[in-house]
Design a protein around this motif. Structure first.
Motif, PDB file in Angstrom:
ATOM      1  N   TYR A  15      -1.633 -51.337  24.638  1.00 20.70           N
ATOM      2  CA  TYR A  15      -2.974 -50.839  24.945  1.00 20.70           C
ATOM      3  C   TYR A  15      -2.932 -49.352  25.307  1.00 20.70           C
ATOM      4  O   TYR A  15      -3.736 -48.555  24.814  1.00 20.70           O
ATOM      5  N   VAL A  16      -1.986 -48.978  26.170  1.00 20.79           N
ATOM      6  CA  VAL A  16      -1.882 -47.571  26.580  1.00 20.79           C
ATOM      7  C   VAL A  16      -1.517 -46.695  25.380  1.00 20.79           C
ATOM      8  O   VAL A  16      -2.073 -45.610  25.199  1.00 20.79           O
ATOM      9  N   GLY A  17      -0.570 -47.170  24.558  1.00 20.71           N
ATOM     10  CA  GLY A  17      -0.192 -46.404  23.371  1.00 20.71           C
ATOM     11  C   GLY A  17      -1.340 -46.242  22.395  1.00 20.71           C
ATOM     12  O   GLY A  17      -1.534 -45.172  21.810  1.00 20.71           O
ATOM     13  N   LEU A  18      -2.115 -47.309  22.206  1.00 20.88           N
ATOM     14  CA  LEU A  18      -3.268 -47.236  21.312  1.00 20.88           C
ATOM     15  C   LEU A  18      -4.314 -46.269  21.855  1.00 20.88           C
ATOM     16  O   LEU A  18      -4.904 -45.481  21.097  1.00 20.88           O
ATOM     17  N   THR A  19      -4.541 -46.307  23.162  1.00 20.73           N
ATOM     18  CA  THR A  19      -5.501 -45.389  23.781  1.00 20.73           C
ATOM     19  C   THR A  19      -5.061 -43.942  23.604  1.00 20.73           C
ATOM     20  O   THR A  19      -5.858 -43.067  23.243  1.00 20.73           O
ATOM     21  N   TYR A  20      -3.783 -43.695  23.850  1.00 24.07           N
ATOM     22  CA  TYR A  20      -3.245 -42.332  23.679  1.00 24.07           C
ATOM     23  C   TYR A  20      -3.344 -41.881  22.223  1.00 24.07           C
ATOM     24  O   TYR A  20      -3.823 -40.777  21.939  1.00 24.07           O
ATOM     25  N   ALA A  21      -2.886 -42.729  21.296  1.00 23.37           N
ATOM     26  CA  ALA A  21      -2.870 -42.368  19.884  1.00 23.37           C
ATOM     27  C   ALA A  21      -4.284 -42.148  19.346  1.00 23.37           C
ATOM     28  O   ALA A  21      -4.507 -41.266  18.503  1.00 23.37           O
ATOM     29  N   SER A  22      -5.244 -42.941  19.816  1.00 31.44           N
ATOM     30  CA  SER A  22      -6.623 -42.781  19.359  1.00 31.44           C
ATOM     31  C   SER A  22      -7.165 -41.412  19.743  1.00 31.44           C
ATOM     32  O   SER A  22      -7.828 -40.744  18.934  1.00 31.44           O
ATOM     33  N   GLN A  23      -6.874 -40.977  20.968  1.00 30.31           N
ATOM     34  CA  GLN A  23      -7.339 -39.661  21.405  1.00 30.31           C
ATOM     35  C   GLN A  23      -6.565 -38.540  20.715  1.00 30.31           C
ATOM     36  O   GLN A  23      -7.149 -37.528  20.315  1.00 30.31           O
ATOM     37  N   TYR A  24      -5.253 -38.731  20.565  1.00 32.22           N
ATOM     38  CA  TYR A  24      -4.441 -37.677  19.958  1.00 32.22           C
ATOM     39  C   TYR A  24      -4.831 -37.454  18.502  1.00 32.22           C
ATOM     40  O   TYR A  24      -5.152 -36.323  18.100  1.00 32.22           O
ATOM     41  N   GLY A  38       2.045 -49.949  13.518  1.00 32.82           N
ATOM     42  CA  GLY A  38       2.321 -51.313  13.939  1.00 32.82           C
ATOM     43  C   GLY A  38       2.317 -51.450  15.446  1.00 32.82           C
ATOM     44  O   GLY A  38       2.168 -50.469  16.183  1.00 32.82           O
ATOM     45  N   PHE A  39       2.499 -52.692  15.904  1.00 33.63           N
ATOM     46  CA  PHE A  39       2.481 -52.976  17.345  1.00 33.63           C
ATOM     47  C   PHE A  39       3.567 -52.188  18.067  1.00 33.63           C
ATOM     48  O   PHE A  39       3.309 -51.550  19.099  1.00 33.63           O
ATOM     49  N   ALA A  40       4.800 -52.216  17.542  1.00 26.44           N
ATOM     50  CA  ALA A  40       5.910 -51.548  18.215  1.00 26.44           C
ATOM     51  C   ALA A  40       5.701 -50.033  18.260  1.00 26.44           C
ATOM     52  O   ALA A  40       5.998 -49.390  19.281  1.00 26.44           O
ATOM     53  N   GLU A  41       5.193 -49.456  17.180  1.00 26.86           N
ATOM     54  CA  GLU A  41       4.980 -48.011  17.154  1.00 26.86           C
ATOM     55  C   GLU A  41       3.948 -47.585  18.188  1.00 26.86           C
ATOM     56  O   GLU A  41       4.141 -46.589  18.904  1.00 26.86           O
ATOM     57  N   LEU A  42       2.851 -48.318  18.284  1.00 25.46           N
ATOM     58  CA  LEU A  42       1.825 -47.971  19.263  1.00 25.46           C
ATOM     59  C   LEU A  42       2.330 -48.192  20.687  1.00 25.46           C
ATOM     60  O   LEU A  42       1.992 -47.426  21.594  1.00 25.46           O
ATOM     61  N   ALA A  43       3.132 -49.236  20.884  1.00 23.44           N
ATOM     62  CA  ALA A  43       3.690 -49.465  22.214  1.00 23.44           C
ATOM     63  C   ALA A  43       4.582 -48.300  22.635  1.00 23.44           C
ATOM     64  O   ALA A  43       4.576 -47.882  23.805  1.00 23.44           O
ATOM     65  N   LEU A  44       5.351 -47.765  21.704  1.00 24.88           N
ATOM     66  CA  LEU A  44       6.232 -46.639  22.030  1.00 24.88           C
ATOM     67  C   LEU A  44       5.447 -45.373  22.360  1.00 24.88           C
ATOM     68  O   LEU A  44       5.950 -44.500  23.079  1.00 24.88           O
ATOM     69  N   TYR A  45       4.230 -45.250  21.831  1.00 22.52           N
ATOM     70  CA  TYR A  45       3.412 -44.081  22.159  1.00 22.52           C
ATOM     71  C   TYR A  45       3.092 -44.032  23.649  1.00 22.52           C
ATOM     72  O   TYR A  45       2.819 -42.962  24.186  1.00 22.52           O
TER      73      TYR A  45
END
Length: 264
Positions: A15-24, A38-45
């Protein structure tokens, strides 16, 4: 139990990675959904939030929250000694200050747009500090009261984390846009002239004796996904200029080169 905790933290990181990536990527007119993360990529963000100032702030918050427990577990000769009493009074005053600060920040929400995460965080710390004081004093309260307070703390922390991820995503994207020259550069060789609005010095016609006769420079790489290169020119303007998507093919060759280092 371990699996449940791992699942929770994995979902939180996603969730945090998706929020960050969406804004970035939203700053560059892109969406993480269209980019195929993917799930793992967004989690790493989510790990991009682990910066020095964030870690220091987290340590300070934990120290503040643990003040009531420290006052009870310190090796003092008497729990009612002046030292212990002073610590408890300081914790009480700090709790009131934090709660008042959180409420004031909410009232001034439009004036603290860049630091909106501080308002729910102050409330969460204040409520947690009150719970710690009550536990240290042996007044735990009923289960409903504890559940309600824990729910309020969780909501405030989750809200604060969301706002912090959004703000850091926007700040990082804005910083990268200001220093776009430092990003990975591209050299593009194409059999056909590309419709890129680049200055003349960034386009070179090598002549008809070359199959890939047109050479382009002055581009910077934002992201590469599945053979697609998302690029911007070196003078890219976030509010008006688009992001260009290039795909390597038999009629186009794309090379990568270092960006320009910032002067120290």
């Amino acid at each position: 139990m371990v699996i449940a905790q791992a699942s929770f933290f994995g979902a939180l990181m996603f969730y945090v990675g998706l929020t960050y990536a969406s804004q970035y990527y939203g700053f560059f007119h892109l969406s993480p959904f269209s980019l195929g993360f993917g799930f793992a990529e967004l989690a790493l963000y989510s790990l991009r939030l682990l910066k020095l100032q964030v870690i220091v702030a987290a340590v300070v918050v934990l120290m503040v929250i643990c003040i009531p427990w420290f006052s009870r577990r310190l090796p003092l000769p008497d729990p009612d000694s002046p030292h212990a009493t002073a610590v408890r009074k300081a914790a009480s005053v700090l709790q009131v200050v934090l709660l008042a600060t959180g409420l004031v920040l909410f009232l001034r929400w439009n004036d603290i747009a860049s630091y909106g995460w501080a308002a729910p965080l102050a409330l969460a710390i204040g409520i947690t500090l009150g719970q710690g004081r009550a536990a240290a004093a042996g007044h735990r309260g009923g289960p409903r009261r504890r559940a309600l307070l824990l729910f309020a703390i969780g909501i405030c922390l989750f809200w604060s984390l969301t706002l912090a991820a959004q703000q850091m995503g926007r700040d990082d994207a804005s910083s990268d846009a200001r220093h776009v020259l430092e990003k990975t550069g591209l050299v593009v060789l194409s059999a056909n002239r590309l419709s890129l609005p680049l200055p003349l010095q960034y386009e070179q016609d090598l002549g008809t004796e070359y199959q890939l006769r047109y050479r382009y420079t002055g581009l910077r790489l934002l992201l590469e996904r599945g053979g697609r290169y998302y690029v911007v020119p070196v003078d890219w303007e976030p509010r008006t200029d688009p992001v260009y998507v290039l795909r390597e093919s038999d009629t186009m060759w794309i090379g990568l080169m270092p960006g320009v280092l910032r002067a120290q």
